[in-house]
Design a protein around this motif. Structure first.
Motif, PDB file in Angstrom:
ATOM      1  N   LEU A  32       0.832  -1.205   0.000  1.00 37.46           N
ATOM      2  CA  LEU A  32       0.000   0.000   0.000  1.00 37.46           C
ATOM      3  C   LEU A  32       0.864   1.251   0.000  1.00 37.46           C
ATOM      4  O   LEU A  32       2.052   1.230   0.342  1.00 37.46           O
ATOM      5  CB  LEU A  32      -0.907   0.002   1.235  1.00 37.46           C
ATOM      6  N   HIS A  33       0.251   2.361  -0.365  1.00 37.35           N
ATOM      7  CA  HIS A  33       0.929   3.642  -0.234  1.00 37.35           C
ATOM      8  C   HIS A  33       1.166   3.930   1.254  1.00 37.35           C
ATOM      9  O   HIS A  33       0.348   3.542   2.109  1.00 37.35           O
ATOM     10  CB  HIS A  33       0.078   4.753  -0.844  1.00 37.35           C
ATOM     11  N   ARG A  36      -1.566   4.356   4.365  1.00 35.85           N
ATOM     12  CA  ARG A  36      -2.933   4.148   3.891  1.00 35.85           C
ATOM     13  C   ARG A  36      -3.552   2.824   4.360  1.00 35.85           C
ATOM     14  O   ARG A  36      -4.688   2.510   4.000  1.00 35.85           O
ATOM     15  CB  ARG A  36      -2.969   4.186   2.353  1.00 35.85           C
ATOM     16  N   ARG A  37      -2.825   2.060   5.156  1.00 34.97           N
ATOM     17  CA  ARG A  37      -3.342   0.732   5.513  1.00 34.97           C
ATOM     18  C   ARG A  37      -4.621   0.809   6.322  1.00 34.97           C
ATOM     19  O   ARG A  37      -5.572   0.051   6.061  1.00 34.97           O
ATOM     20  CB  ARG A  37      -2.273  -0.077   6.275  1.00 34.97           C
ATOM     21  N   GLU A  38      -4.700   1.682   7.306  1.00 34.99           N
ATOM     22  CA  GLU A  38      -5.899   1.752   8.129  1.00 34.99           C
ATOM     23  C   GLU A  38      -7.116   2.198   7.308  1.00 34.99           C
ATOM     24  O   GLU A  38      -8.247   1.769   7.576  1.00 34.99           O
ATOM     25  CB  GLU A  38      -5.676   2.681   9.320  1.00 34.99           C
ATOM     26  N   THR A  39      -6.876   3.031   6.298  1.00 36.36           N
ATOM     27  CA  THR A  39      -7.974   3.438   5.413  1.00 36.36           C
ATOM     28  C   THR A  39      -8.540   2.229   4.684  1.00 36.36           C
ATOM     29  O   THR A  39      -9.762   2.045   4.603  1.00 36.36           O
ATOM     30  CB  THR A  39      -7.479   4.480   4.394  1.00 36.36           C
ATOM     31  N   LEU A  40      -7.659   1.381   4.137  1.00 32.40           N
ATOM     32  CA  LEU A  40      -8.126   0.188   3.421  1.00 32.40           C
ATOM     33  C   LEU A  40      -8.792  -0.794   4.372  1.00 32.40           C
ATOM     34  O   LEU A  40      -9.830  -1.382   4.037  1.00 32.40           O
ATOM     35  CB  LEU A  40      -6.965  -0.485   2.693  1.00 32.40           C
ATOM     36  N   ASP A  70       3.141  -1.070   5.730  1.00 30.05           N
ATOM     37  CA  ASP A  70       2.314  -0.683   4.591  1.00 30.05           C
ATOM     38  C   ASP A  70       1.847  -1.898   3.784  1.00 30.05           C
ATOM     39  O   ASP A  70       1.455  -1.755   2.622  1.00 30.05           O
ATOM     40  CB  ASP A  70       3.076   0.292   3.694  1.00 30.05           C
ATOM     41  N   THR A 107      -5.476   3.261  -2.332  1.00 28.75           N
ATOM     42  CA  THR A 107      -4.587   2.924  -1.215  1.00 28.75           C
ATOM     43  C   THR A 107      -3.424   2.037  -1.643  1.00 28.75           C
ATOM     44  O   THR A 107      -2.467   1.875  -0.893  1.00 28.75           O
ATOM     45  CB  THR A 107      -5.350   2.207  -0.091  1.00 28.75           C
TER      46      THR A 107
END
Length: 247
Positions: A32-33, A36-40, A70, A107
């Motif tokens: 992931l970028h 951005r893991r928690e967003t995904l 990530d 993400t």
């Protein structure tokens, strides 16, 4: 604790029937970028678990990689390859994915690290509280033979169990063609994978210390196992998300 096989979701069958096991399993590892893991994870747990299962597949579990901040890892299962093709077409052609795919894809740097595997043995424990998993990916020069599986079952597994390691899954490369090419899978490696569950990261380290304190493991079983691989095993410590079935 009660023991369950990695099967189709219980809500899809009557309580007194035994669901079909997931013969086919995808082990999906996404880069992931940064940040951005928690967003995904929030999006995945909210939108992509029950909706995929409604299309006929089983979301087995989704995880944070404890050693790669990530990386997002998840597994999903199918009864067979024909069901996989139909279920994937239904989900990725459906309204939920169309509505959220841009947010999910935003993400991700890379979602192509996917192993298509065949279930050799699964007996996942449904734990009252989440622990962690250790996935060990063994790369091979050729497809896993019955002899290799026999050696795992009769040499490797007994040592793992003696050290307190609970082996919950054994999988190897599935050689059927990927008939859903919109989602590529890796064809550059043969693999045998085993997955263990631990109560915590500290528990995993304690078990590893006990394992390598064993002269049989350290001096005989482990060197013999490594000699059959094309590279050192990859090991991933996986922490389940709040929505993960495999805990």
């Amino acid at each position: 604790m009660t023991v369950m096989t990695l099967e189709r979701p219980a809500r899809a069958v009557a309580a007194d029937t035994i669901p079909s096991p997931c013969a086919i399993v995808e082990l999906r590892r996404y880069a992931l970028h940064p940040g951005r893991r928690e967003t995904l994870i929030e999006l995945f747990d909210r939108e992509f678990v029950h909706t995929q299962e409604d299309c006929g597949m089983r979301v087995l579990g989704q995880f944070r990689d404890l050693d790669a901040p990530d990386d997002f890892v998840w597994l999903r299962g199918f009864s067979n390859m024909a069901e996989r093709r139909e279920a994937l077409a239904a989900f990725y052609g459906g309204p939920v994915w169309r509505r959220h795919r841009d947010a999910a894809n935003a993400t991700m740097q890379d979602s192509s690290n996917v192993l298509l595997l065949r279930n050799v043995q699964t007996a996942a424990t449904h734990a009252a509280r989440p622990g962690m998993l250790l996935a060990v990916v063994c790369q091979l020069d050729a497809p896993a033979t019955p002899l290799l599986v026999h050696r795992f079952e009769h040499e490797v597994r007994p040592c793992l169990q003696a050290a307190g390691m609970e082996v919950q899954a054994v999988l190897m490369t599935e050689h059927a063609p990927n008939d859903f090419p919109a989602l590529p899978v890796r064809t550059d490696t043969e693999a045998l994978v085993w997955i263990c569950r631990f109560d915590s990261a500290a528990h995993q380290l304690d078990c590893a210390d006990r394992l390598f304190a064993s002269a049989i493991w350290r001096d005989a079983v482990w060197p013999r196992w490594l000699s059959q691989l094309s590279a050192a095993p990859q090991m991933f410590r996986l922490q389940p998300t709040a929505g993960s079935a495999w805990r």
